[in-house]
Design a protein around this motif. Structure first.
Motif, PDB file in Angstrom:
ATOM      1  N   TYR A  18      27.148  43.687 117.060  1.00  0.00           N
ATOM      2  CA  TYR A  18      28.133  44.656 117.031  1.00  0.00           C
ATOM      3  C   TYR A  18      27.870  45.569 117.936  1.00  0.00           C
ATOM      4  O   TYR A  18      26.692  46.675 117.521  1.00  0.00           O
ATOM      5  N   CYS A  19      27.786  45.695 119.324  1.00  0.00           N
ATOM      6  CA  CYS A  19      27.205  46.607 120.404  1.00  0.00           C
ATOM      7  C   CYS A  19      28.064  47.664 120.525  1.00  0.00           C
ATOM      8  O   CYS A  19      29.089  47.551 120.649  1.00  0.00           O
ATOM      9  N   TRP A  20      27.151  48.775 120.977  1.00  0.00           N
ATOM     10  CA  TRP A  20      27.970  49.745 121.303  1.00  0.00           C
ATOM     11  C   TRP A  20      27.346  50.892 122.006  1.00  0.00           C
ATOM     12  O   TRP A  20      26.213  50.698 122.583  1.00  0.00           O
ATOM     13  N   PRO A  66      25.568  48.264 129.554  1.00  0.00           N
ATOM     14  CA  PRO A  66      26.597  47.908 130.309  1.00  0.00           C
ATOM     15  C   PRO A  66      27.826  48.733 129.650  1.00  0.00           C
ATOM     16  O   PRO A  66      28.688  49.238 130.389  1.00  0.00           O
ATOM     17  N   ILE A  67      28.082  48.697 128.477  1.00  0.00           N
ATOM     18  CA  ILE A  67      29.060  49.819 127.813  1.00  0.00           C
ATOM     19  C   ILE A  67      28.762  51.070 128.160  1.00  0.00           C
ATOM     20  O   ILE A  67      29.909  51.748 128.766  1.00  0.00           O
ATOM     21  N   LEU A  68      27.664  51.457 127.878  1.00  0.00           N
ATOM     22  CA  LEU A  68      27.531  52.887 128.336  1.00  0.00           C
ATOM     23  C   LEU A  68      27.839  53.327 129.804  1.00  0.00           C
ATOM     24  O   LEU A  68      28.576  54.302 130.338  1.00  0.00           O
ATOM     25  N   ASN A  69      27.618  52.429 130.820  1.00  0.00           N
ATOM     26  CA  ASN A  69      27.836  52.432 132.155  1.00  0.00           C
ATOM     27  C   ASN A  69      29.198  52.498 132.463  1.00  0.00           C
ATOM     28  O   ASN A  69      29.674  53.408 133.252  1.00  0.00           O
ATOM     29  N   MET A  79      33.609  56.838 122.338  1.00  0.00           N
ATOM     30  CA  MET A  79      32.757  55.406 121.906  1.00  0.00           C
ATOM     31  C   MET A  79      33.578  54.310 122.211  1.00  0.00           C
ATOM     32  O   MET A  79      34.718  54.094 121.934  1.00  0.00           O
ATOM     33  N   VAL A  80      32.844  53.190 122.435  1.00  0.00           N
ATOM     34  CA  VAL A  80      33.279  51.718 122.711  1.00  0.00           C
ATOM     35  C   VAL A  80      32.252  50.881 121.856  1.00  0.00           C
ATOM     36  O   VAL A  80      31.092  51.035 122.104  1.00  0.00           O
ATOM     37  N   VAL A  81      32.915  50.273 121.112  1.00  0.00           N
ATOM     38  CA  VAL A  81      32.192  49.149 119.971  1.00  0.00           C
ATOM     39  C   VAL A  81      32.728  47.814 120.532  1.00  0.00           C
ATOM     40  O   VAL A  81      33.935  47.550 120.587  1.00  0.00           O
ATOM     41  N   ALA A 118      23.067  54.001 123.395  1.00  0.00           N
ATOM     42  CA  ALA A 118      23.666  52.709 123.205  1.00  0.00           C
ATOM     43  C   ALA A 118      23.058  51.872 122.630  1.00  0.00           C
ATOM     44  O   ALA A 118      21.699  52.006 122.236  1.00  0.00           O
ATOM     45  N   ASN A 119      23.307  50.570 122.134  1.00  0.00           N
ATOM     46  CA  ASN A 119      22.370  49.801 121.026  1.00  0.00           C
ATOM     47  C   ASN A 119      22.982  48.303 121.477  1.00  0.00           C
ATOM     48  O   ASN A 119      24.284  48.055 121.530  1.00  0.00           O
TER      49      ASN A 119
END
Length: 204
Positions: A51-53, A81-84, A95-97, A68-69
């Motif tokens: 569960y990456c976010w 990469p999600i935060l980017n 937020m994106v999970v 980010a996690n």
């Protein structure tokens, strides 16, 4: 200062070499809200592997908070990469999970970065937004005879009436768009209203 924020929630899904990636994008305004979103997705998808976010709170050009996690994926292959993706969208309070079901085929570091980035991109691309305007909050006291004049000024300057109390005078708790704060100060001084700033706040 105004900036776009999410208006709804988007949930998308795609497969990469038998791994199932579920991307969820939505509005959050605090770390507590963000972690609550992760917890709710863990409950919805209890048998998923990861569960990456990532989230970005506040003005996207100068975020008040961002995090980010990787949630067990190799360092730097998921959360970052999600935060980017978030940092290049110009959207605040978002937020994106990405929930991953492992399909049995290892993707490698590069493959993971591409998969998480693409999932975040798909989720963000489907997100509807609206402009959020920062308001500064004030308490102002004035005579009853001035209330309608005051309310008219507030309406003309896109202000927000948060609360009103009636006593010996009218006491109003208002939100003034930051763009009109200088005009507000001058207007109150001109009419000799008793006013003081309470705090900065956010209003749609």
């Amino acid at each position: 200062m105004s900036y776009p924020v999410p208006l709804d929630q988007v949930e998308i899904e795609h497969l990469v070499k038998k791994s199932r990636f579920i991307g969820v994008a939505q509005k959050v305004t605090s770390r507590e809200e963000a972690l609550a979103v992760v917890s709710s997705l863990r409950a919805r998808f209890p048998d998923a592997r990861h569960y990456c976010w990532a989230y970005l709170i506040g003005d996207p050009s100068a975020a008040a908070s961002a995090a980010a996690n990787d949630d067990g994926e190799p360092s730097g292959t998921a959360g970052k990469p999600i935060l980017n993706v978030l940092q290049h969208k110009g959207i605040g309070d978002v937020m994106v999970v990405v929930v991953r079901y492992f399909g049995g085929i290892k993707l490698g570091a590069g493959g993971l970065v591409r998969a998480y980035s693409h999932t975040a991109e798909l989720a963000m691309s489907g997100l509807k937004t609206h402009t959020q305007v920062r308001h500064e909050q004030y308490r102002v006291c004035l005579d009853f005879a001035h209330e309608q004049i005051f309310r008219h000024w507030l309406f003309e300057h896109q202000g927000e009436l948060i609360d009103v109390d009636y006593g010996n005078q009218v006491s109003l708790h208002v939100g003034i768009p930051s763009a009109h704060s200088d005009a507000w100060v001058r207007w109150c001084e001109q009419h000799q209203y008793d006013t003081h700033q309470l705090s900065d706040g956010i209003a749609s």
